[in-house]
Design a protein around this motif. Structure first.
Motif, short mmCIF file in Angstrom:
data_model
loop_
_atom_site.label_atom_id
_atom_site.label_comp_id
_atom_site.label_asym_id
_atom_site.label_seq_id
_atom_site.Cartn_x
_atom_site.Cartn_y
_atom_site.Cartn_z
N VAL A 5 64.61 3.28 65.65
CA VAL A 5 63.30 3.85 66.15
C VAL A 5 63.76 4.87 67.32
CG1 VAL A 5 61.11 3.47 67.49
CG2 VAL A 5 62.23 1.74 66.15
N PRO A 6 63.57 6.44 66.85
CA PRO A 6 63.44 7.29 67.93
C PRO A 6 62.17 7.29 69.10
CG PRO A 6 63.78 8.32 65.73
CD PRO A 6 63.07 6.79 65.44
N HIS A 37 67.07 8.40 71.96
CA HIS A 37 66.30 9.11 72.89
C HIS A 37 67.26 10.43 72.83
CE1 HIS A 37 63.72 10.69 75.68
NE2 HIS A 37 64.33 10.60 76.85
N VAL A 38 66.67 11.60 72.53
CA VAL A 38 67.48 12.87 72.49
C VAL A 38 66.94 13.69 73.73
CG1 VAL A 38 68.17 14.84 71.14
CG2 VAL A 38 67.93 12.62 70.03
N ARG A 48 69.93 12.82 82.77
CA ARG A 48 70.63 11.88 81.79
C ARG A 48 70.43 10.54 82.54
NH1 ARG A 48 73.88 11.97 77.78
NH2 ARG A 48 75.09 10.04 77.08
N ASP A 49 70.55 10.38 83.80
CA ASP A 49 70.23 9.12 84.34
C ASP A 49 68.74 8.81 84.12
OD1 ASP A 49 72.58 9.03 85.55
OD2 ASP A 49 72.07 9.91 87.33
N GLY A 50 68.01 9.74 84.09
CA GLY A 50 66.45 9.31 83.90
C GLY A 50 66.46 8.64 82.42
N GLY A 51 67.11 9.32 81.51
CA GLY A 51 67.09 8.87 80.10
C GLY A 51 67.57 7.48 80.04
N PRO A 81 67.19 17.29 68.11
CA PRO A 81 66.74 15.90 68.10
C PRO A 81 66.81 15.36 66.32
CG PRO A 81 64.96 16.84 69.27
CD PRO A 81 66.01 17.95 68.89
N ALA A 82 66.35 16.19 65.41
CA ALA A 82 66.45 15.70 64.08
C ALA A 82 67.86 15.48 63.86
CB ALA A 82 66.05 16.63 63.11
#
Length: 262
Positions: A5-6, A37-38, A48-51, A81-82
């Motif tokens: 699931v993206p 998550h991209v 990146r920390d937030g992601g 993303p793709a």
């Protein structure tokens, strides 16, 4: 069963976790839910920390809600993303990709979108929903599903994922065959038998007319549309102008789309 699931942080994308969970719950053995998550290429440390925090938050919520023993793993990527979704799909080999499309207008909802680019290359069935189908995005109650079948061997590819959906949601199915000629083609007896052997309540419907138009007309009485496309990997133009593209661009129902593996 393994489902990818993206996620992009949107409500619509996270809504796709609901049908993903239903499919996992209906599986015979404990499965895996893969969250992707991209971020932009070369993100700063804070981004990146937030992601990572976002994905951990989603995973924690899913585990609290219960997943019938399924494992939740996440992947934080940077780049297109793709491309990154396809790389993870190739590496992890999921049985499904379940994702949202975000196009605002019918013309832009598919063409050039992340979902369209994933669909052109993925070897897995895709369950897709767009903003125009937000009513279904919230409920994911696929009580009635429409299965489009053109009589070709390619069309049989949609039966297995359609059966999985029907079993997970206790769905009733309509098997639609549209033909443009005056001579009615052979019936759908083999496909009907396969669905009924799997315990799916199905009614065949054969109609004369152009395929995309008939699918869209029939979709209004259903909660989900399932179809296969004849596209093959490496043919860049197979998608544009196809029945699948025309249906996905215009349909306000979630769709299951399957393409042949290369």
């Amino acid at each position: 069963m393994k489902i990818l699931v993206p996620l992009d942080g949107s409500e619509l994308a996270e809504g796709m976790l609901v049908p993903a969970k239903k499919l996992l719950e209906a599986s015979d053995s404990p499965g895996e839910l893969l969250l992707v998550h991209v971020l932009d290429p070369h993100p700063e440390a804070a981004v990146r920390d937030g992601g990572e925090h976002y994905l951990e938050t989603v995973r924690g919520r899913l585990e609290r809600e219960g997943l019938a023993g399924a494992e939740v793993r996440w992947f934080l990527e940077g780049g297109d993303p793709a491309e990154r979704i396809l790389v993870i799909a190739k590496e992890q080999g999921p049985d499904w990709i379940v994702m949202a499309t975000h196009g605002g207008s019918p013309e832009r909802a598919v063409r050039g979108s992340v979902a369209e680019r994933v669909l052109r290359s993925a070897n897995q069935p895709l369950l897709l929903a767009n903003p125009r189908g937000s009513w279904a995005a919230k409920t994911r109650a696929f009580e009635r599903i429409l299965i489009a079948h053109d009589g070709s061997p390619f069309a049989d590819l949609v039966l297995r994922p359609a059966i999985q959906i029907a079993q997970a949601f206790a769905s009733q199915a309509t098997l639609l065959r549209a033909f443009p000629d005056e001579v009615e083609p052979d019936g759908l007896s083999v496909a009907v038998e396969r669905l009924r052997e799997a315990g799916v309540e199905v009614e065949p419907h054969v109609v004369q007319g152009e395929a995309a138009g008939e699918i869209l007309a029939a979709a209004t009485g259903h909660d989900l549309v399932c179809l296969a496309t004849h596209g093959r990997s490496g043919l860049a133009r197979w998608w544009f102008g196809s029945v699948a593209e025309r249906v996905l661009r215009a349909c306000d129902r979630p769709l299951v789309v399957v393409r042949p593996s290369s």
